[in-house]
Design an enzyme around this catalytic site. Structure first.
Site, PDB file in Angstrom:
ATOM      1  N   GLY A 258      -7.176  14.519  47.908  1.00 43.93           N
ATOM      2  CA  GLY A 258      -7.612  14.483  49.300  1.00 43.93           C
ATOM      3  C   GLY A 258      -7.525  13.136  49.981  1.00 43.93           C
ATOM      4  N   CYS A 375      11.863  28.637  69.578  1.00 43.69           N
ATOM      5  CA  CYS A 375      11.539  29.333  70.813  1.00 43.69           C
ATOM      6  C   CYS A 375      10.017  29.486  70.968  1.00 43.69           C
ATOM      7  CB  CYS A 375      12.228  30.686  70.803  1.00 43.69           C
ATOM      8  SG  CYS A 375      12.400  31.317  72.462  1.00 43.69           S
ATOM      9  N   GLU A 376       9.338  28.340  71.035  1.00 46.84           N
ATOM     10  CA  GLU A 376       7.871  28.332  71.179  1.00 46.84           C
ATOM     11  C   GLU A 376       7.470  27.037  71.831  1.00 46.84           C
ATOM     12  OE1 GLU A 376       4.921  29.208  68.203  1.00 46.84           O
ATOM     13  OE2 GLU A 376       6.368  30.484  67.176  1.00 46.84           O
TER      14      GLU A 376
END
Ligand code: LLP
Length: 458
Positions: A258, A375-376
């Site tokens: 982490g 396409c976003e």
């Protein structure tokens, strides 16, 4: 707004990144322009020495911190951050072990020649087949995540007469978020045993002759800065660890991974020597307070080993200026990849930085947003960055800190082939993961008839 939109902020680039006499970015002595010409774009470039030196630094830091407290520490590289056989060999070469979390990652580690005893196997839903394979090859540890898994393993070791070393993954109730951590009484998530249930799980494991209980495991989250989360979590887990010692040995404690890295200039992770020293000292204090011996320790960094070793190269395709009002302009810079090679901005709102790579820009810093070709509208690579105003289509753009969790999360969204991964070292290059071509992408479409097929076969 930075004075210089060509600078390379050391915290987010491999140590070898520099601009050559012409202003072109080079990594490990290899120019970005040569890399793009040889391998195309997008391209993930991994600096081998950076991975090796980070792996070495972790091992040395934890060895030293543990020795100071009279114990030992093992460092597992969390393969989920980026795994291929070459990288597995580098980290093992530097003295690390390997943590895998699926049967697929296990096969990569084995194919790399990692000694099974140096592999830790994670996962909240390991299948019986995956567990059988892990026991059969003799992985060093299986980190048990549920009561059902105990019974699955019990059946496997009974059938195969194997002895398997196992850990029990617990939820300490500390869940670290980026830049801070939250402590909650009940963790509403899928991993591990709540602390309250773990004692019974360990008792059950101790009853099974083929299972060798090695200790507790706890991972509190990812991209964590500072030691407060680790300290709090260790203290809670040690309470259970001490209680378990009354029923038998508890040789080791694995505190997971982490460790945060810098994605942009605002991130300032502390050196691993400091973090390792403080975390191990906190464990030792907790042990002293409970009158128990400091166990052998283990850690599982992923991102911190490979994250800043990776740089993604893109070619600029189109640009567009959008008026933001009061005279401000945001330049949209579209590149030839995007969320298919780096899903992290879309998935986590992750921030990145970018630099013109094929030359140093001459124009004034221009507020820019680097976007992909998908396409976003959420297909953002770098949400905000100041880039030279003279940047034009055909220029190469480099996005640093893309070594972790980019290639592993890559997809073929919009039928875009996944890019190759090329390692660089001492002026030399080596393809370590081959790129896909459009034939690879189309290969799974069962309805495509090969052009070579005869009319009757169609
Ligand atoms: N150990 C365990 C049990 C883990 O679940 C993880 C990460 C690690 C070690 C390594 O954590 P690291 O040192 O890399 O932070 N895709 C997300 C990160 C998911 C992390 C999952 N587990 C991202 O891109 O931020």
């Amino acid at each position: 707004m930075p004075d210089d939109s060509n600078d390379l902020v050391p915290s987010v680039w491999p140590a070898s990144a520099a601009r050559d006499a012409d202003g072109t970015l080079e990594i490990a002595g290899v120019s970005a322009t040569d890399l793009a010409q040889t391998y195309g774009t997008p391209l993930l470039v991994i600096d081998e020495d950076e991975v090796r030196s980070r792996a070495r630094a972790f091992r040395i830091a934890f060895d030293a911190a543990a020795a100071e407290q009279g114990t030992t520490a093992q460092v597992y590289y969390a393969g989920k951050a980026f795994l291929c056989t070459t990288v597995a060999r580098w980290v093992v070469d530097e003295g690390l072990r390997v943590d895998v979390c699926t049967g697929g990652e296990l096969e990569v580690a084995l194919a790399a020649g990692v000694a099974p005893a140096a592999i830790g196997f994670h996962g909240n839903n390991k299948s019986v087949a995956e567990l059988e394979r892990a026991v059969e090859v003799g992985v060093g540890s299986i980190i048990i995540d549920s009561a059902i898994e105990i019974e699955r393993l019990a059946a496997i070791v009974a059938r195969t007469h194997a002895t398997q070393r196992v850990f029990v993954r617990v939820i300490s109730g500390v869940h670290a978020e980026t830049h801070s951590f939250l402590a909650t009484a009940h963790e509403d998530q899928k991993f591990g045993f709540p602390l309250a249930d773990a004692e019974a799980a360990v008792a059950r494991i101790r009853d099974i002759p083929g299972l060798d209980f090695a200790g507790l495991h706890c991972h509190i989250g990812s991209q964590i800065f500072g030691v407060a989360g680790f300290r709090e979590s260790a203290s809670r887990v040690l309470e259970l660890h001490a209680a378990l010692l009354e029923g038998g040995p508890v040789p080791q404690l694995n505190l997971g991974g982490g460790f945060g890295i810098a994605y942009t200039r605002v991130d300032t992770p502390e050196p691993i020597e400091t973090l390792a020293g403080e975390i191990v000292a906190a464990v030792a204090e907790g042990c002293a307070a409970r009158g128990i011996e400091v166990p052998a320790l283990a850690f599982e960094p992923g991102r911190a080993i490979v994250g800043t070793a990776g740089v993604t190269l893109y070619e600029v395709g189109t640009t567009k200026d959008v008026e933001l009002g009061s005279g401000a302009v945001r330049r949209y810079i579209s590149v030839d990849g995007g969320m298919s090679d780096n899903a992290r901005p879309a998935l986590y709102g992750a921030q990145y930085s970018a630099r013109l790579a094929s030359r140093a820009g001459l124009g004034a810093p221009q507020l820019s947003r680097v976007v992909g070709k998908h396409c976003e509208s959420g297909d953002i690579v770098v949400d905000h960055e100041y880039l030279p105003a003279d940047l034009v289509p055909g220029d190469l753009l480099a996005v640093p800190s893309t070594g972790a969790y980019c290639a592993p999360l890559a997809s073929n969204y919009n039928h875009v082939p996944r890019p190759p991964v090329v390692a660089v070292r001492d002026g030399r290059t080596q393809v370590i993961v081959r790129g896909e071509n459009i034939a690879d992408v189309l290969a799974r479409d069962a309805g495509i008839v090969p052009a070579s097929a005869t009319r009757s076969e169609r």
